[in-house]
Design a protein around this motif. Sequence first.
Motif, short mmCIF file in Angstrom:
data_model
loop_
_atom_site.label_atom_id
_atom_site.label_comp_id
_atom_site.label_asym_id
_atom_site.label_seq_id
_atom_site.Cartn_x
_atom_site.Cartn_y
_atom_site.Cartn_z
N ALA A 215 0.83 -1.21 0.00
CA ALA A 215 0.00 0.00 0.00
C ALA A 215 0.86 1.26 0.00
O ALA A 215 0.60 2.20 -0.76
CB ALA A 215 -0.94 0.00 1.20
N ASP A 216 1.92 1.27 0.82
CA ASP A 216 2.83 2.42 0.84
C ASP A 216 3.49 2.62 -0.52
O ASP A 216 3.57 3.74 -1.03
CB ASP A 216 3.91 2.24 1.91
CG ASP A 216 3.37 2.39 3.33
OD1 ASP A 216 2.27 2.96 3.50
OD2 ASP A 216 4.07 1.94 4.26
N ALA A 217 3.95 1.53 -1.12
CA ALA A 217 4.62 1.62 -2.42
C ALA A 217 3.66 2.13 -3.50
O ALA A 217 4.02 2.98 -4.32
CB ALA A 217 5.19 0.26 -2.82
N ILE A 218 2.44 1.63 -3.50
CA ILE A 218 1.44 2.05 -4.49
C ILE A 218 1.07 3.52 -4.28
O ILE A 218 0.97 4.28 -5.25
CB ILE A 218 0.22 1.13 -4.46
CG1 ILE A 218 0.60 -0.22 -5.07
CG2 ILE A 218 -0.97 1.74 -5.19
CD1 ILE A 218 -0.44 -1.32 -4.88
N CYS A 219 0.91 3.93 -3.04
CA CYS A 219 0.58 5.34 -2.78
C CYS A 219 1.71 6.26 -3.23
O CYS A 219 1.46 7.32 -3.80
CB CYS A 219 0.26 5.55 -1.30
SG CYS A 219 -1.33 4.84 -0.83
N MET A 220 2.96 5.86 -2.98
CA MET A 220 4.09 6.68 -3.45
C MET A 220 4.10 6.73 -4.98
O MET A 220 4.36 7.79 -5.57
CB MET A 220 5.41 6.12 -2.91
CG MET A 220 5.60 6.41 -1.45
SD MET A 220 7.15 5.86 -0.67
CE MET A 220 8.12 5.17 -1.94
N PHE A 221 3.82 5.60 -5.62
CA PHE A 221 3.76 5.56 -7.07
C PHE A 221 2.67 6.51 -7.58
O PHE A 221 2.91 7.31 -8.50
CB PHE A 221 3.48 4.14 -7.54
CG PHE A 221 3.09 4.06 -8.99
CD1 PHE A 221 4.04 4.15 -9.99
CD2 PHE A 221 1.75 3.94 -9.36
CE1 PHE A 221 3.67 4.10 -11.33
CE2 PHE A 221 1.38 3.89 -10.68
CZ PHE A 221 2.34 3.98 -11.68
N LEU A 222 1.47 6.43 -7.00
CA LEU A 222 0.37 7.29 -7.45
C LEU A 222 0.70 8.77 -7.23
O LEU A 222 0.38 9.61 -8.07
CB LEU A 222 -0.93 6.92 -6.75
CG LEU A 222 -1.52 5.57 -7.14
CD1 LEU A 222 -2.71 5.22 -6.24
CD2 LEU A 222 -1.94 5.57 -8.61
N ASP A 223 1.32 9.08 -6.09
CA ASP A 223 1.70 10.48 -5.83
C ASP A 223 2.71 10.99 -6.85
O ASP A 223 2.69 12.16 -7.21
CB ASP A 223 2.29 10.62 -4.42
CG ASP A 223 1.23 10.59 -3.34
OD1 ASP A 223 0.03 10.78 -3.65
OD2 ASP A 223 1.60 10.37 -2.17
N SER A 224 3.58 10.11 -7.34
CA SER A 224 4.58 10.54 -8.32
C SER A 224 4.00 10.59 -9.74
O SER A 224 4.46 11.37 -10.57
CB SER A 224 5.79 9.62 -8.29
OG SER A 224 5.46 8.35 -8.80
N ARG A 225 3.01 9.78 -10.02
CA ARG A 225 2.47 9.66 -11.38
C ARG A 225 1.26 10.56 -11.63
O ARG A 225 1.06 11.05 -12.73
CB ARG A 225 2.08 8.21 -11.66
CG ARG A 225 1.54 7.98 -13.06
CD ARG A 225 1.34 6.51 -13.32
NE ARG A 225 0.74 6.25 -14.60
CZ ARG A 225 1.37 6.22 -15.76
NH1 ARG A 225 2.66 6.44 -15.81
NH2 ARG A 225 0.73 5.95 -16.88
N CYS A 226 0.43 10.75 -10.60
CA CYS A 226 -0.84 11.45 -10.77
C CYS A 226 -0.84 12.72 -9.94
O CYS A 226 -0.11 12.85 -8.96
CB CYS A 226 -1.99 10.54 -10.35
SG CYS A 226 -2.00 8.94 -11.21
N ARG A 227 -1.70 13.65 -10.33
CA ARG A 227 -1.75 14.94 -9.66
C ARG A 227 -3.11 15.15 -9.04
O ARG A 227 -4.14 14.86 -9.66
CB ARG A 227 -1.46 16.04 -10.68
CG ARG A 227 -1.34 17.43 -10.09
CD ARG A 227 -0.80 18.42 -11.12
NE ARG A 227 -1.47 18.33 -12.40
CZ ARG A 227 -2.34 19.22 -12.86
NH1 ARG A 227 -2.64 20.28 -12.16
NH2 ARG A 227 -2.90 19.07 -14.03
N TYR A 228 -3.12 15.64 -7.79
CA TYR A 228 -4.37 15.94 -7.11
C TYR A 228 -4.97 17.20 -7.73
O TYR A 228 -4.30 18.20 -7.91
CB TYR A 228 -4.13 16.16 -5.61
CG TYR A 228 -5.42 16.34 -4.85
CD1 TYR A 228 -6.11 15.25 -4.35
CD2 TYR A 228 -5.95 17.61 -4.66
CE1 TYR A 228 -7.30 15.40 -3.66
CE2 TYR A 228 -7.14 17.77 -3.97
CZ TYR A 228 -7.81 16.68 -3.48
OH TYR A 228 -8.99 16.83 -2.81
#
Length: 187
Positions: free
Chosen positions: A102-115
């Motif tokens: 979950a931590d790895a996926i959240c870091m990935f999403l934070d780096s790939r996608c923008r809020y």
Amino acid sequence: QFDPNQRFAWIVRYPLGNDAVLSSDGATGIELPDLLGDRHGNRFLPGFDEGNHAYRVNLDPTTDPDSEIRREWQELPRELDRLPWNRIEDPAWRSLPADQAADAICMFLDSRCRYDLADLPLPAREKGGILRTFLFGSDSERRGHCQYFATAAAVMLRRLGHPTRCVAGFASHEHDDEGYTFRGLNA
């Protein structure tokens, strides 16, 4: 079986099917003033549709959810198998325990996608359109709000075999002698 002597939270059921979990960290429960209660311990806010109810649930269950629920938290629509997961998934995630994945996926999403909240891109026309656009669209299309991030993370964790579900609610660490304060930014 609900035990009022154990840590508990309120689950607020809204008419459209969304739930909000109201829980104070470290406390035995939350008092929700101005709510009415029925003989079953359900609580609701007067003046709203009768579908709005709050239920008390223990935070530390004595048993795991049964296998039926666990299976439900692992299911994915078959149409999602056709997405180009190999473009974004890291094979190393498969060997991680759920919390580390979950931590790895959240870091990935934070780096790939923008809020973002405004002028969100249109979803792709195929099944899972918002997810398709959010995860696999162009740089300018990979943006969205918290539900986009949570849904993407849940789907990616389920693909790794981890039982996952999205829970919406409020979390606040702002408290004083009178209790916790929940603000819009705590959603």
